[in-house]
Design a protein around this motif. Structure first.
Motif, PDB file in Angstrom:
ATOM      1  N   GLU A 202       0.829  -1.209   0.000  1.00  7.14           N
ATOM      2  CA  GLU A 202       0.000   0.000   0.000  1.00  7.14           C
ATOM      3  C   GLU A 202       0.865   1.261   0.000  1.00  7.14           C
ATOM      4  OE1 GLU A 202      -4.137  -1.774   1.929  1.00  7.14           O
ATOM      5  OE2 GLU A 202      -2.740  -0.718   3.251  1.00  7.14           O
ATOM      6  N   THR A 203       1.932   1.218   0.777  1.00  7.44           N
ATOM      7  CA  THR A 203       2.840   2.374   0.802  1.00  7.44           C
ATOM      8  C   THR A 203       3.482   2.580  -0.568  1.00  7.44           C
ATOM      9  OG1 THR A 203       3.317   1.896   3.107  1.00  7.44           O
ATOM     10  CG2 THR A 203       4.837   3.378   1.988  1.00  7.44           C
ATOM     11  N   PHE A 204       3.928   1.469  -1.177  1.00  5.09           N
ATOM     12  CA  PHE A 204       4.564   1.552  -2.490  1.00  5.09           C
ATOM     13  C   PHE A 204       3.648   2.256  -3.489  1.00  5.09           C
ATOM     14  CE2 PHE A 204       5.443  -0.061  -6.750  1.00  5.09           C
ATOM     15  CZ  PHE A 204       6.821   0.035  -6.829  1.00  5.09           C
ATOM     16  N   PRO A 216      -5.023   9.370 -14.008  1.00  3.22           N
ATOM     17  CA  PRO A 216      -3.965   8.464 -13.528  1.00  3.22           C
ATOM     18  C   PRO A 216      -3.998   7.117 -14.252  1.00  3.22           C
ATOM     19  CG  PRO A 216      -5.799   8.480 -11.986  1.00  3.22           C
ATOM     20  CD  PRO A 216      -6.121   9.502 -13.043  1.00  3.22           C
ATOM     21  N   VAL A 217      -2.819   6.531 -14.424  1.00  5.17           N
ATOM     22  CA  VAL A 217      -2.786   5.167 -14.970  1.00  5.17           C
ATOM     23  C   VAL A 217      -3.300   4.206 -13.902  1.00  5.17           C
ATOM     24  CG1 VAL A 217      -0.827   5.632 -16.496  1.00  5.17           C
ATOM     25  CG2 VAL A 217      -0.407   4.731 -14.194  1.00  5.17           C
ATOM     26  N   SER A 218      -3.562   2.973 -14.311  1.00  2.00           N
ATOM     27  CA  SER A 218      -4.020   1.957 -13.359  1.00  2.00           C
ATOM     28  C   SER A 218      -2.795   1.337 -12.693  1.00  2.00           C
ATOM     29  CB  SER A 218      -4.835   0.888 -14.076  1.00  2.00           C
ATOM     30  OG  SER A 218      -5.921   1.466 -14.739  1.00  2.00           O
ATOM     31  N   TYR A 219      -2.359   1.977 -11.618  1.00  2.00           N
ATOM     32  CA  TYR A 219      -1.117   1.556 -10.965  1.00  2.00           C
ATOM     33  C   TYR A 219      -1.142   0.076 -10.577  1.00  2.00           C
ATOM     34  CZ  TYR A 219       0.196   6.425 -10.734  1.00  2.00           C
ATOM     35  OH  TYR A 219       0.531   7.709 -11.068  1.00  2.00           O
ATOM     36  N   GLY A 220      -0.045  -0.577 -10.878  1.00  2.00           N
ATOM     37  CA  GLY A 220       0.110  -1.963 -10.436  1.00  2.00           C
ATOM     38  C   GLY A 220      -0.629  -2.980 -11.276  1.00  2.00           C
ATOM     39  N   LEU A 221      -1.360  -2.525 -12.289  1.00  2.00           N
ATOM     40  CA  LEU A 221      -2.244  -3.402 -13.060  1.00  2.00           C
ATOM     41  C   LEU A 221      -1.543  -4.621 -13.652  1.00  2.00           C
ATOM     42  CD1 LEU A 221      -5.260  -3.290 -14.378  1.00  2.00           C
ATOM     43  CD2 LEU A 221      -4.015  -2.700 -16.452  1.00  2.00           C
ATOM     44  N   ASN A 222      -0.333  -4.415 -14.190  1.00  2.00           N
ATOM     45  CA  ASN A 222       0.292  -5.469 -14.990  1.00  2.00           C
ATOM     46  C   ASN A 222       1.661  -5.884 -14.462  1.00  2.00           C
ATOM     47  OD1 ASN A 222       1.566  -3.069 -15.664  1.00  2.00           O
ATOM     48  ND2 ASN A 222       2.006  -3.739 -17.754  1.00  2.00           N
ATOM     49  N   SER A 223       1.722  -6.130 -13.168  1.00  4.27           N
ATOM     50  CA  SER A 223       3.020  -6.523 -12.623  1.00  4.27           C
ATOM     51  C   SER A 223       2.859  -7.308 -11.332  1.00  4.27           C
ATOM     52  CB  SER A 223       3.854  -5.285 -12.327  1.00  4.27           C
ATOM     53  OG  SER A 223       3.211  -4.526 -11.311  1.00  4.27           O
ATOM     54  N   ARG A 224       3.913  -8.019 -10.983  1.00  5.48           N
ATOM     55  CA  ARG A 224       4.008  -8.622  -9.658  1.00  5.48           C
ATOM     56  C   ARG A 224       4.908  -7.714  -8.824  1.00  5.48           C
ATOM     57  NH1 ARG A 224       6.770 -14.197  -9.747  1.00  5.48           N
ATOM     58  NH2 ARG A 224       4.870 -14.830 -10.814  1.00  5.48           N
ATOM     59  N   GLU A 308      -9.396  -7.675 -15.125  1.00  6.98           N
ATOM     60  CA  GLU A 308     -10.164  -7.548 -13.878  1.00  6.98           C
ATOM     61  C   GLU A 308      -9.264  -7.758 -12.669  1.00  6.98           C
ATOM     62  OE1 GLU A 308     -13.054  -6.499 -14.121  1.00  6.98           O
ATOM     63  OE2 GLU A 308     -13.935  -7.215 -15.990  1.00  6.98           O
ATOM     64  N   SER A 309      -9.592  -7.096 -11.579  1.00  8.10           N
ATOM     65  CA  SER A 309      -8.697  -7.171 -10.418  1.00  8.10           C
ATOM     66  C   SER A 309      -9.330  -7.850  -9.204  1.00  8.10           C
ATOM     67  CB  SER A 309      -8.223  -5.768 -10.053  1.00  8.10           C
ATOM     68  OG  SER A 309      -9.327  -4.922  -9.871  1.00  8.10           O
ATOM     69  N   TYR A 310     -10.337  -8.678  -9.438  1.00  4.85           N
ATOM     70  CA  TYR A 310     -10.987  -9.380  -8.320  1.00  4.85           C
ATOM     71  C   TYR A 310     -10.047 -10.372  -7.634  1.00  4.85           C
ATOM     72  CZ  TYR A 310     -15.172  -7.716 -10.709  1.00  4.85           C
ATOM     73  OH  TYR A 310     -16.117  -6.935 -11.306  1.00  4.85           O
ATOM     74  N   GLY A 311      -9.037 -10.832  -8.365  1.00  8.51           N
ATOM     75  CA  GLY A 311      -8.147 -11.860  -7.823  1.00  8.51           C
ATOM     76  C   GLY A 311      -7.026 -11.298  -6.952  1.00  8.51           C
ATOM     77  N   MET A 316      -5.887  -4.261  -7.322  1.00  7.62           N
ATOM     78  CA  MET A 316      -5.128  -3.485  -8.306  1.00  7.62           C
ATOM     79  C   MET A 316      -4.640  -4.326  -9.482  1.00  7.62           C
ATOM     80  SD  MET A 316      -2.740  -0.827  -6.238  1.00  7.62           S
ATOM     81  CE  MET A 316      -2.215  -2.027  -5.050  1.00  7.62           C
ATOM     82  N   LYS A 317      -4.146  -5.521  -9.180  1.00  8.20           N
ATOM     83  CA  LYS A 317      -3.486  -6.340 -10.205  1.00  8.20           C
ATOM     84  C   LYS A 317      -4.530  -7.136 -10.981  1.00  8.20           C
ATOM     85  CE  LYS A 317       0.693  -5.890  -7.885  1.00  8.20           C
ATOM     86  NZ  LYS A 317       1.182  -4.921  -8.871  1.00  8.20           N
ATOM     87  N   ALA A 318      -4.354  -7.150 -12.288  1.00  3.46           N
ATOM     88  CA  ALA A 318      -5.414  -7.701 -13.131  1.00  3.46           C
ATOM     89  C   ALA A 318      -5.082  -9.104 -13.626  1.00  3.46           C
ATOM     90  CB  ALA A 318      -5.657  -6.777 -14.318  1.00  3.46           C
TER      91      ALA A 318
END
Ligand code: ZN
Length: 676
Positions: A202-204, A216-224, A308-311, A316-318
């Motif tokens: 959350e801090t990151f 804003p972009v969708s932060y964290g969407l496409n990464s681990r 989708e980010s339900y998982g 955040m992560k899709a």
């Protein structure tokens, strides 16, 4: 957003089909555990022009090419376990009729279905019906070359590594944990974070966010998000990054699709999507989403990627998914009418005018025919989708909503005569309502939820779109459902010719409350509470309406022969209450009122009445209906001439469930077993 998933209440009994069009399509494929596998029909495919058939074929390949990404996202051991079990399933020479082997087969079918070792809905780890010694013996009996062994790894090491993950209920117990008060990342088995705590994650991301940024972009969407040598960083999913092997194949098929695109608008967004897969740049993703949402003219459409980010417990992560489809032009007239009147609906909604959109932009809605499902949409699939998910893109450019009617139809046809309504519906009056209007009003609810619900309303300036955190998905679904419930009862729908008369909405009201108060409990194990966000939303709405209507007995739970039934005494008063709850949830969203949102969800959406739960499970068990359904895809086969040119694409529906899963695993196996 996945806007609608089938409630499986099986309430809409179809009208008798005219004798001239017998429906001989075989909808039911097989059943195992708590799952029923169905098949959907791609009506109209055969008569598409060759270019469109090719496009669907290429996109369908791209839809399967990312399948293994989703397995890995759901847990870092999933591919190793699946590949090991597949090797046993195909090559085991012992007694295949033994109880142990049969249990292993069922477990593998569950793993295929859930794209991992956790139930797709409850998120709990599956309990294998075979023993660890049997698993070890079975692995030992398989030739090493067939097993997913690392270089230099022995079978013993593989067994030792996988045994606790499969058999120890305390290891990776939950894919996504939503329990308030726990570290949601450390207690979730999903593979979106590695070595970081919830606080650190959350801090990151809070440090990346600029609350003054209007786009804003969708932060964290496409990464681990990982911690390496004490430093927190993102491993981005792109062709030369994490999941690169599979994404390279996806891109290969997307480029093929590009070569047969229908028009420039479609070409433009496919090019951007390819660029995004290559760069992983989230600004490019937004550009793609804008181009995609603007293309409302093409017949063929698709989603392919991190959506989708339900998982992700932090939302955040899709997860990777794909749906390939084409427009059902006849049925789309319905949604076009709704869209044309979007501003009227926004203006007349019961929410505070400060939270309304002055101009509802480009709510585009259509009814589609699904041609291929992949990743997080396969085999279990939504019946309605509204994208993109980015709040500001929806605000400035609108969104596209779809109702997947050939899937709805398959559910409906497969549920004919299963005895559900006879068991759970109060009287013939309600059963007649459902029979007469159920299919129409249920589809209308989905349309309204999709076309209007998610697109309505606005955030007050400066409100963080993620302010509702873990409760965001549930409250967003509730908002869209309430918008749909409010308007389905509006005389405007009859006036617009969308519903036949002023009784039709009652079928949806009854179905909704019965499902939310009672019958969706069939999907919950004894002793568990409600966790999935669509289910939390439905219970929240149903329980809130029940409680607030109690003084006037708007909704009752009546007993007959020791069985509970929902009875709605005042449909009109129920609508008034729906309007009140819609206004409150819109306020919570618009103001980012986390405490009020949390309070609503925790009070109404989560807890289960133990006695009612037990009763519903008992009654349901007698019907022997599988509570979850999913689909096998059709098979597309290119026909080529002697120069290798494609002259036609044939569609067939004869592939079995295990057969399809094994074929996909073989044909699309680019991703390594371990991705880190
Ligand atoms: Zn929704």
């Amino acid at each position: 957003m996945i806007t609608s998933i089938a409630t499986l209440s099986a309430c809409h009994v179809q009208e008798e089909k005219p004798a001239s069009s017998p429906d001989t399509f075989n909808y039911n494929v097989e059943e195992f555990a708590d799952i029923g596998i169905l098949r959907y029909q791609v009506e109209g495919f055969e008569s598409l022009p060759l270019q469109q058939k090719k496009m669907i074929y290429y996109l369908s390949q791209a839809a399967v090419a990312g399948r293994d990404i989703f397995f890995d996202q759901n847990g870092k051991w999933n591919l190793a376990i699946r590949r090991t079990l597949e090797a046993i399933y195909e090559h085991y020479n012992g007694d295949r009729n033994s109880e142990s082997f049969q249990a292993l087969e069922q477990y593998l079918k569950q793993v295929w279905f859930a794209s991992g070792i956790h139930h797709h809905y409850s998120m709990d780890k599956f309990k294998p019906g075979f023993s660890a010694p049997f698993f070890a013996e079975a692995v030992q009996s398989i030739d090493s070359s067939l097993l997913p062994l690392k270089v230099g790894e022995s079978k013993e090491e593989l067994i030792e590594k996988l045994t606790p993950v499969i058999f120890d209920p305390t290891v990776d117990a939950k894919r996504v944990n939503q329990a308030a008060g726990e570290d949601l990342i450390l207690t979730s088995a999903c593979n979106y974070y590695d070595g970081v705590t919830q606080q650190e994650a959350e801090t990151f991301y809070n440090n990346l966010k600029d609350l003054n940024d209007q786009t804003p972009v969708s932060y964290g969407l496409n990464s681990r998000l990982v911690k390496k040598d004490g430093k927190i960083e993102e491993l981005v999913w792109k062709t030369d990054g994490l999941y690169g092997e599979a994404l390279t194949e996806v891109v290969y098929w997307l480029e093929k699709a590009l070569s047969v695109a229908e028009n420039d608008a479609q070409r433009a967004y496919i090019e951007k999507l390819i660029e995004f897969n290559r760069t992983g740049d989230l600004k490019t993703f937004d550009q793609y989403a804008i181009l995609w949402v603007k293309d409302t003219i093409s017949d063929i459409d698709f989603v392919n990627g991190f959506t989708e980010s339900y998982g992700d417990p932090l939302g955040m992560k899709a997860s990777w998914e794909s749906v390939v489809n084409f427009k059902n032009k006849e049925a789309s007239k319905r949604t076009e009418t709704i869209s044309e009147n979007a501003q009227w609906f926004e203006d007349h909604s019961p929410v505070d005018s400060r939270f309304k959109k002055e101009t509802v932009k480009g709510v585009s809605a259509k009814v589609i025919t699904a041609a291929m499902l992949g990743g997080d949409c396969y085999p279990a699939t939504p019946i309605g989708i509204n994208l993109p998910n980015s709040n500001w893109i929806r605000r400035d450019h609108g969104s596209k909503s779809v109702t997947i009617e050939n899937i709805t139809k398959a559910y409906d046809m497969a549920s004919l005569g299963n005895g559900f309504n006879e068991e759970f519906v109060w009287s013939d009056t309600e059963r007649e309502l459902l029979k007469k209007y159920g299919f129409t009003s249920d589809n209308m609810h989905t349309d309204l939820h999709e076309c209007l619900g998610h697109g309505s309303g606005k955030l007050l300036p400066g409100v963080d779109p993620d302010a509702l955190k873990a409760y965001g998905s549930t409250l967003e679904e509730a908002r869209a459902d309430l918008f749909a419930l409010y308007y389905i009862a509006d005389p405007k729908l009859v006036e617009l010719g969308l519903l036949p008369d002023q009784d039709a909405y009652k079928a949806e009201y009854y179905r909704y409350i019965m499902n939310g108060l009672m019958t969706q409990l069939t999907r919950i194990e004894p002793g568990k509470s409600v966790e999935e966000s669509h289910m939390r939303n439905r219970q929240l709405i149903a329980k809130w309406l029940f409680e607030k209507g109690e003084p006037e007995k708007v909704i009752e739970l009546k007993k007959r022969d020791g069985k509970s039934f929902v009875v709605i005494n005042h449909y009109d008063k129920m609508r008034t209450l729906v309007g009140q709850l819609l206004a409150e949830i819109q306020r919570i969203k618009s103001e980012g009122d986390y405490e009020a949102g949390k309070n609503l969800v925790e009070t109404y959406g989560v807890r289960v009445d133990t006695n009612l739960h037990k009763e519903v499970l008992d009654r349901y068990a007698h019907l022997q209906i599988k509570p979850y359904k999913g689909f096998v895809n059709p098979v597309y086969t290119p026909v080529t001439d002697d120069k290798g040119e494609i002259t036609d694409i044939l569609i067939s529906y004869d592939e079995g469930y295990a057969q399809q899963m094994l074929r996909y695993s073989k044909e699309f196996n680019a991703l390594p077993t371990y991705n880190n």
